[in-house]
Design a protein around this motif. Sequence first.
Motif, mmCIF file in Angstrom:
data_model
loop_
_atom_site.group_PDB
_atom_site.id
_atom_site.type_symbol
_atom_site.label_atom_id
_atom_site.label_comp_id
_atom_site.label_asym_id
_atom_site.label_seq_id
_atom_site.Cartn_x
_atom_site.Cartn_y
_atom_site.Cartn_z
ATOM 1 N N LEU A 777 0.839 -1.196 0.000
ATOM 2 C CA LEU A 777 0.000 0.000 0.000
ATOM 3 C C LEU A 777 0.876 1.250 0.000
ATOM 4 N N THR A 778 0.447 2.243 -0.747
ATOM 5 C CA THR A 778 1.189 3.509 -0.781
ATOM 6 C C THR A 778 0.512 4.584 0.064
ATOM 7 N N SER A 779 -0.772 4.408 0.350
ATOM 8 C CA SER A 779 -1.485 5.373 1.190
ATOM 9 C C SER A 779 -1.561 4.850 2.615
ATOM 10 N N SER A 805 5.727 7.450 6.519
ATOM 11 C CA SER A 805 5.302 7.855 7.867
ATOM 12 C C SER A 805 3.942 7.267 8.216
ATOM 13 N N LEU A 806 3.737 7.096 9.511
ATOM 14 C CA LEU A 806 2.443 6.667 10.050
ATOM 15 C C LEU A 806 2.047 7.652 11.140
ATOM 16 N N HIS A 807 0.775 8.072 11.126
ATOM 17 C CA HIS A 807 0.297 9.062 12.096
ATOM 18 C C HIS A 807 -0.905 8.505 12.855
ATOM 19 N N PHE A 808 -0.772 8.465 14.172
ATOM 20 C CA PHE A 808 -1.885 8.094 15.040
ATOM 21 C C PHE A 808 -2.409 9.389 15.653
ATOM 22 N N GLU A 809 -3.520 9.862 15.115
ATOM 23 C CA GLU A 809 -4.043 11.175 15.502
ATOM 24 C C GLU A 809 -4.840 11.095 16.804
ATOM 25 N N HIS A 826 10.434 1.385 4.070
ATOM 26 C CA HIS A 826 10.458 2.820 3.755
ATOM 27 C C HIS A 826 10.032 3.679 4.946
ATOM 28 N N LEU A 827 9.554 3.056 5.990
ATOM 29 C CA LEU A 827 9.018 3.804 7.125
ATOM 30 C C LEU A 827 10.149 4.501 7.893
ATOM 31 N N ASN A 828 10.066 5.830 8.027
ATOM 32 C CA ASN A 828 11.117 6.554 8.750
ATOM 33 C C ASN A 828 10.598 7.399 9.905
ATOM 34 N N SER A 829 9.267 7.442 10.089
ATOM 35 C CA SER A 829 8.747 8.174 11.257
ATOM 36 C C SER A 829 7.383 7.645 11.673
ATOM 37 N N ILE A 830 7.180 7.628 12.995
ATOM 38 C CA ILE A 830 5.889 7.238 13.577
ATOM 39 C C ILE A 830 5.511 8.314 14.568
ATOM 40 N N THR A 831 4.330 8.887 14.384
ATOM 41 C CA THR A 831 3.863 9.958 15.265
ATOM 42 C C THR A 831 2.627 9.489 16.029
ATOM 43 N N ILE A 832 2.691 9.629 17.360
ATOM 44 C CA ILE A 832 1.559 9.249 18.209
ATOM 45 C C ILE A 832 1.087 10.490 18.946
ATOM 46 N N HIS A 833 -0.090 10.976 18.599
ATOM 47 C CA HIS A 833 -0.622 12.176 19.235
ATOM 48 C C HIS A 833 -1.177 11.865 20.631
#
Length: 900
Positions: A777-779, A805-809, A826-833
Amino acid sequence: MAETAVSLAGQQLLPKFLEALNMLKDLPKEVAYLTDELQSFQDFINEADKVAETEQDGVRRVSIKQRVVRLREVAFRVEDLIDEYKICEEKQPDDLGCAALPCEVVDFIKTLIHRIQVAYKIQEVKSLVPAERDRFKSHFPLEQKPNSSRGNQNVTWHKLRMAPRYTEEAEVVGFDGPKDQLKDWLIKGRLERTVISVVGMGGLGKTTLAKLVFDNKEVVGCFDCRAWITVSQSYTVEGLLRDMLQKFGEERMNVSSMDRMSLIDRVRDHLHSKRYVIFFDDVWNKYFWDEIDYALIDNKKGSRILITTRNEEVAEFCKKSSFIQVHKIEPLCEEGSLRLFCKKAFEYGSDGFCPKQLEDISLEIVRKCKGLPLAIVAIGGLLSQKDKSAFEWRQFSQNLSLELDKNFNFSVAKILGLSFDDLPHSLRLCLLYFGMYPEDCEVKSNRLIRQWIAEGFVKPEGEKTPEEVAQQYLVELILRNLVKVCSFTIDGKPKTCRVHDLLHEMILTKIKDTGFGLYIGEHNDSISSGIVRRLTIATNSDDLLGNIENSYIRSIMIITSERLSEHTIRRIPTKYMSLKVLDFYHSPLYYLPKNLGNLINLKYLSLGFAIIHSLPKSIGKLQNLETLEISFTLGIVMTKEIARLRKLLHLRITRFCYFEAVSLGGLTSLEQIRTMRIDYDGVVIRDLGKLKKLRDLSLTHFRRKYRFILSSSINEMHFLEKLHIETNNTNEVIDLSDVSLHPTLKKLCLSGKLKKFPNWIPKFQNLVKLSLESSFLTSDPLESLKDMPNLLCLNIECYAYQGESLHFEDGEFQKLKKLRLQKLHHLNSITIHRKALLCLEKLELCQLPKLKEVPSGILQLEKLGVVHIGMMPNEFMEKFLKYEKQKRWIVHEGRIYKKF
């Protein structure tokens, strides 16, 4: 003259012929009567057992036990006769008018004769049951006692949803001081290797205390490597070393053939540069340390060995070559005992608080348990299932005193015996079945439940399925604190379970004395001369099966890591034709006999670690087979005769099976297929829609051209709970957009390319687990999944996502407990709000080569307890260790192995 003789013979045969017809006509009623009579007779045998147990005169006790053996033999005959009738009825052809061919006439006559024979046997046994009962009562009168066990007919899974209430920690009372001391010994002090020994009599909670410390976050964070090894009485050094290496991440097959020195070298190599802690639970042999010492290298890094034992000499022997700390565990004080008792006896309805009318009697009962947690927990579990009546509880306390007085001293075994006696007959059988497994063995609940059903322990209850009733049985044994839950599924059901080693000892005595079964281990090669109904062989010997009386054996379980000889395997279908359960467990199996179909009564067949390419064609004769399991095969051809197994419910192959061109549409009882390889022409999936009872379906080698026929088939499966679809080609696309909404679907795994994230997945509102593998998946898939109300576990792995990147809003994934991100290159960042992932308990990050930064917001995850890190960049590890010191997570490093 000849005509007169024929006429006379006819006149003499006619009454017998009419008698036989009448017996055939009444046969179903006679069998129904015999089935009811058997239940009553089994209750009588249980009471007779109690008379034998309580008899003080040794000679008289032996005489009673001999008479009880005769009663059991009669009960076994009745059980076998009922089974014979069922088989006979299933074989019954149509009436003679429809039997046009000579062979059909012959079959009809054979079946008719067999049914007549069964009818005569029933008449014989009918008179034998009351005769044996009266004969026993004339010599040994029984007291008529009402059955005090009311059972719990409405126990359900929801009582087990809160897992911590059923873990070892739920039984921890009065361990605060010892826990702190053990923790200090483990993480502080000398750099030299140190042995820490927890010593005490059985039932004091040694394992509970040690495991509580072993799993403590602060302790876990101080060691690079850890393993928990159960030793028990029947260990082998090679077995311990193999178990240790598997806990370190070695594959079973890699170490199965190693000798002792090779295993020792491998262990030393693994531990050489690590600070390690190894927990050896339940050590009996004082020479154990001499056998294991050399493998556990003293690398001067503060490594620790934790031992629990009932034998103080074990601790003394460790002093010869290592520094040792000894903690002697003492019984609970009266206050702690009462607190633990109330926790168990009043867990439901009173939330652990003792009603005022039961305060005095509760204290009276607790004092009789002498501060032993196991006894307190067992009695508390027993009383939790009874009415909260002061009169009934006082009567129980008086009976408890009488039972203990008869034994002249306090006995945990006696306490456990009372809990066992309080069980209904069906639950006793289910509990005794744990004796067919090794001590301290963690048994998969689903496996156990299917075996109970195959053995006939599970009785029909209204419209409930046998599996639902069996699940109810397991829950009740857990609520009575006789069975411990070792692990839970993601949706809160017991996944694995075991019994305490003291209870296991009691069970082994009972199964041997009653003929229920016999467990033959490495150091227990004695063969029972009496009746044996079930047999477990945990040692490799060709002579064992030949020396055991086979007329009553209905179940064989073989547990050995060594290759079984062809001679041993060939003997089984010839000598034990009445088997209901044949379980090779995890034994290596390289051969299956052609005459496997002789076992026409077989309901449960597990083929262990099978290295076979095909099943014998005679398997089609196993008309009563309900479960077929094959573990670790590299791929197997499933013969077309499998289509004849009309009662098959569970088909489990842990790799995949290739079906010959055959229609499976006739297997309408099937509830589980795992894992089936789709043939190139898609023949095997054309009739899948006819399998309307399927709950669990796993398919591999999916091709896009099957999308319509597979979607149509899935739409017919109104009970489907688990679905796994896998391709074997990266160019194949999984497209099931025509699948309709399935409210029952709880677990979904898609392993293959997806053009875009499927918009039909979020429609499954009851989904608790989702795995995406090789999806490319690209999205960001999180956008589509964020609001799924019941999602508890999410796995995104093996190139499933190609983004950076993956974003957990904020507010997303409110119920998610487990998250695995693996092999996303390819994953270089994970953000957890701030308000995302509020319930996350376990995080797995593995093979993410471009992830150099620790996921932002990870420190705010208050419920996060376990982090699994595998093959991550050095930059990531340096930063992660700083975070880990702040939170004291339990951190596992290394490869992530999937469990099958």
